[in-house]
Design an enzyme around this catalytic site. Structure first.
Site, PDB file in Angstrom:
ATOM      1  N   ARG A  45       0.839  -1.204   0.000  1.00 25.09           N
ATOM      2  CA  ARG A  45       0.000   0.000   0.000  1.00 25.09           C
ATOM      3  C   ARG A  45       0.873   1.253   0.000  1.00 25.09           C
ATOM      4  O   ARG A  45       0.582   2.244  -0.670  1.00 25.09           O
ATOM      5  CB  ARG A  45      -0.937   0.009   1.226  1.00 25.09           C
ATOM      6  CG  ARG A  45      -1.681   1.334   1.387  1.00 25.09           C
ATOM      7  CD  ARG A  45      -2.768   1.252   2.435  1.00 25.09           C
ATOM      8  NE  ARG A  45      -2.371   0.609   3.659  1.00 25.09           N
ATOM      9  CZ  ARG A  45      -1.641   1.173   4.631  1.00 25.09           C
ATOM     10  NH1 ARG A  45      -1.195   2.410   4.497  1.00 25.09           N
ATOM     11  NH2 ARG A  45      -1.341   0.503   5.722  1.00 25.09           N
ATOM     12  N   TYR A  97     -16.615  15.931 -16.156  1.00 23.95           N
ATOM     13  CA  TYR A  97     -16.987  14.514 -16.161  1.00 23.95           C
ATOM     14  C   TYR A  97     -18.022  14.239 -15.073  1.00 23.95           C
ATOM     15  O   TYR A  97     -17.906  14.718 -13.944  1.00 23.95           O
ATOM     16  CB  TYR A  97     -15.727  13.665 -15.956  1.00 23.95           C
ATOM     17  CG  TYR A  97     -15.979  12.227 -15.592  1.00 23.95           C
ATOM     18  CD1 TYR A  97     -16.747  11.405 -16.413  1.00 23.95           C
ATOM     19  CD2 TYR A  97     -15.459  11.691 -14.423  1.00 23.95           C
ATOM     20  CE1 TYR A  97     -16.987  10.082 -16.075  1.00 23.95           C
ATOM     21  CE2 TYR A  97     -15.680  10.367 -14.080  1.00 23.95           C
ATOM     22  CZ  TYR A  97     -16.459   9.575 -14.904  1.00 23.95           C
ATOM     23  OH  TYR A  97     -16.697   8.270 -14.568  1.00 23.95           O
ATOM     24  N   ASP A 169      -7.553  18.054 -15.557  1.00 19.84           N
ATOM     25  CA  ASP A 169      -7.749  16.671 -15.981  1.00 19.84           C
ATOM     26  C   ASP A 169      -7.324  16.579 -17.440  1.00 19.84           C
ATOM     27  O   ASP A 169      -7.940  17.165 -18.321  1.00 19.84           O
ATOM     28  CB  ASP A 169      -9.227  16.291 -15.813  1.00 19.84           C
ATOM     29  CG  ASP A 169      -9.487  14.813 -16.069  1.00 19.84           C
ATOM     30  OD1 ASP A 169      -8.784  14.228 -16.920  1.00 19.84           O
ATOM     31  OD2 ASP A 169     -10.392  14.256 -15.442  1.00 19.84           O
ATOM     32  N   LYS A 194      -7.981   5.124 -19.708  1.00 18.90           N
ATOM     33  CA  LYS A 194      -8.254   5.582 -21.063  1.00 18.90           C
ATOM     34  C   LYS A 194      -6.997   5.493 -21.938  1.00 18.90           C
ATOM     35  O   LYS A 194      -6.489   4.412 -22.162  1.00 18.90           O
ATOM     36  CB  LYS A 194      -8.815   7.001 -21.009  1.00 18.90           C
ATOM     37  CG  LYS A 194      -9.915   7.219 -19.957  1.00 18.90           C
ATOM     38  CD  LYS A 194     -11.087   6.277 -20.096  1.00 18.90           C
ATOM     39  CE  LYS A 194     -12.305   6.657 -19.275  1.00 18.90           C
ATOM     40  NZ  LYS A 194     -12.204   6.531 -17.850  1.00 18.90           N
TER      41      LYS A 194
END
Length: 378
Positions: A45, A97, A169, A194
């Site tokens: 982590r 978005y 973004d 993406k």
């Protein structure tokens, strides 16, 4: 090195074995020589060798000091938003978005954080919206789904005037086509699902920052809340990045030809693509981008959900799916898919019509793509 060469060699040979492909260190923990004495890793982590390589890669490509990899784009967004405190304000582009809109208006609003959604393509709107409470200005350029273009460099100056951070973004363009940090952004966000991974087989998100002190804050949040990218997905994303320049070139070439085809089609009303000279802020896009990308949106003269659905169920090569940036061409309907949770009055005000269709233009042969659009529209 030129960008294409740098990206091919972004995955460094493994120091331990000499393996050319970065190994997948599929482990949750690491043996320590003594308490808190280790080889740089204690628990996955907090840090993992495979994730470290992809984090360093995205930081280098986006011209930042530090990169951070997350389990999804929204996990990356959430990490940034955790920098906020009660009473802070976010000024965001109005057709942001749908997932970002949702987390701001249904989660962080409960914590006393307010959000304003404005058309950032007009710099005067930004001047009028910011205040002493503004902590973030949140941009997408181009936006999802109407591909609005904002002047990142000029908005960066406004952010600094009120002590706010500028977050951009950059998912729609990738670091190959635009580098927001060089234009004045403080934090760059990516849905690595993406274009970065590019093959529809990974869920990932990334942050890149310029300021080392800010990087320390984000690293603390990432480690404390734990939404990190797995070793295997880190490796897949790293592999995808190595072909990014080739893919983005083809996406952009096909995207422009698709947009030009749609502009001249009798059933099409509006076409949204920054590469078209008639697009608002086309000149700004040409100034801050290296190309115009593979995302194209358009509305129909029959502006109804039924007409859009008819088109969406007729395409053969364009696959109906809630994603973008794949090597395959994809098509989606924002009103019923990505922006379904956005209130109708907000959608309408930001230009998201009932018939709006979003194309993620892939790397197939352009003649096949145009023929598919032609038969679906007929």
């Amino acid at each position: 090195m030129k960008l294409e060469t740098k990206i091919v060699h972004i995955s460094k040979p493994d120091e331990l074995t000499g393996a050319i492909s970065t190994p997948i260190y599929q482990t949750s923990s690491y043996v320590q020589e003594a308490p808190d004495v280790n080889k740089g890793f204690a628990y996955t982590r907090t840090g993992n060798p495979t994730r470290k390589v992809v984090e360093e890669a995205i930081a280098e490509l986006e011209m930042g000091t530090n990169g951070f990899a997350f389990a999804s784009g929204l996990a990356a967004t959430d990490c940034v938003l955790k920098l906020l405190k009660q009473g802070d304000e976010v000024v965001a582009v109005n057709d942001v978005y749908g997932g970002t809109y949702r987390v701001l208006t249904t989660i962080y609003n409960r914590l006393g954080i307010t959000s304003k959604f404005i058309d950032t393509t007009d710099i005067e709107n930004v001047k009028n919206a910011i205040s002493s409470k503004t902590r973030f200005i949140w941009l997408e350029s181009p936006t999802n789904p109407t591909l609005k273009i904002s002047d990142i460099a000029e908005i960066s100056k406004l952010a600094k005037s009120v002590g706010a951070l500028l977050i951009v973004d950059n998912t729609f363009l990738s670091p190959v086509l635009q580098n927001p940090i060089e234009l004045g952004a403080d934090i760059v966000v990516h849905s690595g699902t993406k274009y970065l991974s590019g093959h529809g087989d990974v869920l990932s998100g990334f942050l890149v920052v310029k300021d080392p002190k800010l990087a320390e804050e984000l690293k603390y949040i990432q480690n404390t809340t734990g939404g990190v990218l797995s070793p295997f997905d880190s490796w897949l994303t790293l592999r995808g990045i190595q072909t990014l320049p080739l893919r983005m070139k083809k996406h952009s070439e096909n995207g422009l030809k698709v947009a030009e085809f749609l502009v001249n089609h009798p059933k099409v009303d509006k076409v949204y693509y920054p590469g078209l000279k008639g697009h608002k802020n086309h000149e700004i896009a040409a100034k801050q981008q290296k190309a115009f990308g593979g995302m194209v949106s358009f509305s129909l003269k029959d502006d109804t959900i039924a007409a859009a659905t008819d088109f969406l169920t007729r395409t053969k090569i364009f696959l109906l799916a809630e994603n973008l940036g794949d090597v395959r061409s994809l098509v989606s309907h924002p009103v019923s898919m990505t922006h379904k949770s956005t209130p109708i009055e907000v959608r309408k005000a930001s230009g998201i019509q009932d018939s709006l269709i979003r194309l993620s233009v892939g790397i197939e042969d352009i003649e096949d793509l145009l023929e598919d659009l032609k038969q679906a529209l007929s």
